[in-house]
Design a protein around this motif. Structure first.
Motif, PDB file in Angstrom:
ATOM      1  N   THR A  13      35.292  10.109  21.677  1.00 57.52           N
ATOM      2  CA  THR A  13      34.856   9.522  20.414  1.00 57.52           C
ATOM      3  C   THR A  13      35.792  10.010  19.316  1.00 57.52           C
ATOM      4  O   THR A  13      36.151  11.182  19.257  1.00 57.52           O
ATOM      5  N   ARG A  14      36.190   9.086  18.450  1.00 60.39           N
ATOM      6  CA  ARG A  14      37.187   9.415  17.434  1.00 60.39           C
ATOM      7  C   ARG A  14      36.943   8.623  16.155  1.00 60.39           C
ATOM      8  O   ARG A  14      36.112   7.724  16.124  1.00 60.39           O
ATOM      9  N   GLN A  25      37.523  17.636  17.723  1.00 59.13           N
ATOM     10  CA  GLN A  25      38.366  18.433  16.836  1.00 59.13           C
ATOM     11  C   GLN A  25      37.610  18.841  15.574  1.00 59.13           C
ATOM     12  O   GLN A  25      37.749  19.972  15.101  1.00 59.13           O
ATOM     13  N   ILE A  26      36.837  17.924  15.044  1.00 66.21           N
ATOM     14  CA  ILE A  26      36.057  18.218  13.842  1.00 66.21           C
ATOM     15  C   ILE A  26      34.950  19.217  14.176  1.00 66.21           C
ATOM     16  O   ILE A  26      34.721  20.175  13.434  1.00 66.21           O
ATOM     17  N   ALA A  27      34.312  19.028  15.320  1.00 71.62           N
ATOM     18  CA  ALA A  27      33.249  19.946  15.735  1.00 71.62           C
ATOM     19  C   ALA A  27      33.794  21.356  15.956  1.00 71.62           C
ATOM     20  O   ALA A  27      33.092  22.343  15.698  1.00 71.62           O
ATOM     21  N   MET A  28      35.036  21.459  16.416  1.00 63.62           N
ATOM     22  CA  MET A  28      35.624  22.784  16.627  1.00 63.62           C
ATOM     23  C   MET A  28      35.731  23.576  15.327  1.00 63.62           C
ATOM     24  O   MET A  28      35.578  24.796  15.336  1.00 63.62           O
ATOM     25  N   TYR A  59      28.188  14.675  16.829  1.00 61.23           N
ATOM     26  CA  TYR A  59      28.229  15.942  17.567  1.00 61.23           C
ATOM     27  C   TYR A  59      26.822  16.443  17.861  1.00 61.23           C
ATOM     28  O   TYR A  59      26.504  16.782  19.004  1.00 61.23           O
ATOM     29  N   PHE A  60      25.975  16.500  16.866  1.00 60.25           N
ATOM     30  CA  PHE A  60      24.627  17.028  17.081  1.00 60.25           C
ATOM     31  C   PHE A  60      23.780  16.119  17.975  1.00 60.25           C
ATOM     32  O   PHE A  60      22.924  16.609  18.712  1.00 60.25           O
ATOM     33  N   ASP A  61      24.039  14.818  17.954  1.00 55.47           N
ATOM     34  CA  ASP A  61      23.312  13.894  18.827  1.00 55.47           C
ATOM     35  C   ASP A  61      23.851  13.896  20.257  1.00 55.47           C
ATOM     36  O   ASP A  61      23.144  13.489  21.176  1.00 55.47           O
ATOM     37  N   HIS A  62      25.105  14.321  20.437  1.00 60.41           N
ATOM     38  CA  HIS A  62      25.762  14.295  21.749  1.00 60.41           C
ATOM     39  C   HIS A  62      26.435  15.644  22.025  1.00 60.41           C
ATOM     40  O   HIS A  62      27.555  15.706  22.534  1.00 60.41           O
ATOM     41  N   GLN A  63      25.744  16.703  21.701  1.00 58.96           N
ATOM     42  CA  GLN A  63      26.340  18.033  21.731  1.00 58.96           C
ATOM     43  C   GLN A  63      26.870  18.411  23.123  1.00 58.96           C
ATOM     44  O   GLN A  63      27.969  18.954  23.229  1.00 58.96           O
ATOM     45  N   GLN A  64      26.133  18.122  24.171  1.00 57.48           N
ATOM     46  CA  GLN A  64      26.593  18.485  25.513  1.00 57.48           C
ATOM     47  C   GLN A  64      27.905  17.772  25.857  1.00 57.48           C
ATOM     48  O   GLN A  64      28.825  18.381  26.389  1.00 57.48           O
ATOM     49  N   GLU A  65      27.993  16.503  25.534  1.00 60.07           N
ATOM     50  CA  GLU A  65      29.218  15.718  25.790  1.00 60.07           C
ATOM     51  C   GLU A  65      30.421  16.325  25.074  1.00 60.07           C
ATOM     52  O   GLU A  65      31.486  16.539  25.678  1.00 60.07           O
ATOM     53  N   ILE A  66      30.254  16.631  23.798  1.00 57.43           N
ATOM     54  CA  ILE A  66      31.377  17.158  23.009  1.00 57.43           C
ATOM     55  C   ILE A  66      31.692  18.591  23.426  1.00 57.43           C
ATOM     56  O   ILE A  66      32.866  18.963  23.536  1.00 57.43           O
ATOM     57  N   ASP A  67      30.680  19.403  23.688  1.00 55.45           N
ATOM     58  CA  ASP A  67      30.926  20.767  24.155  1.00 55.45           C
ATOM     59  C   ASP A  67      31.684  20.759  25.478  1.00 55.45           C
ATOM     60  O   ASP A  67      32.582  21.580  25.691  1.00 55.45           O
ATOM     61  N   ASN A  68      31.348  19.834  26.374  1.00 56.24           N
ATOM     62  CA  ASN A  68      32.081  19.718  27.640  1.00 56.24           C
ATOM     63  C   ASN A  68      33.540  19.352  27.394  1.00 56.24           C
ATOM     64  O   ASN A  68      34.443  19.882  28.046  1.00 56.24           O
ATOM     65  N   GLU A  69      33.773  18.441  26.455  1.00 59.76           N
ATOM     66  CA  GLU A  69      35.147  18.054  26.109  1.00 59.76           C
ATOM     67  C   GLU A  69      35.928  19.255  25.571  1.00 59.76           C
ATOM     68  O   GLU A  69      37.079  19.502  25.968  1.00 59.76           O
ATOM     69  N   ILE A  70      35.305  20.019  24.696  1.00 55.42           N
ATOM     70  CA  ILE A  70      35.948  21.208  24.124  1.00 55.42           C
ATOM     71  C   ILE A  70      36.238  22.228  25.219  1.00 55.42           C
ATOM     72  O   ILE A  70      37.338  22.792  25.290  1.00 55.42           O
TER      73      ILE A  70
END
Length: 82
Positions: A13-14, A25-28, A59-70
């Protein structure tokens, strides 16, 4: 639907306006520095408040997805260094 964001099939997602900037990147910045949306925009003047809010909402709605990406990126970086 999240305004200002896009998620092409099979990709991260971008931002729509700046497709090289991913939500991860923003969540980081939030995770590493604890920055507020306003501080993110001060540190990265190319971001609008609306884009940063949309990214953090996603990020907060899809935290697991984004955390996995990070985490995947972090592991790849560690492998490269070693």
């Amino acid at each position: 639907m999240y305004p200002h964001l896009e998620k092409p099939e099979g990709e991260s997602t971008r931002l729509q306006r700046l497709p090289c900037i991913r939500v991860a990147q923003i969540a980081m910045d939030y995770l590493a520095h604890g920055w507020s949306v306003e501080e993110m925009c001060r540190q990265h003047p190319y971001l609008t408040l609306a884009e940063a809010h949309a990214a953090m909402g996603y990020y907060f709605d899809h935290q697991q997805e984004i955390d996995n990406e990070i985490n995947t990126e972090w592991e790849k970086a560690r492998e490269f260094i070693e």
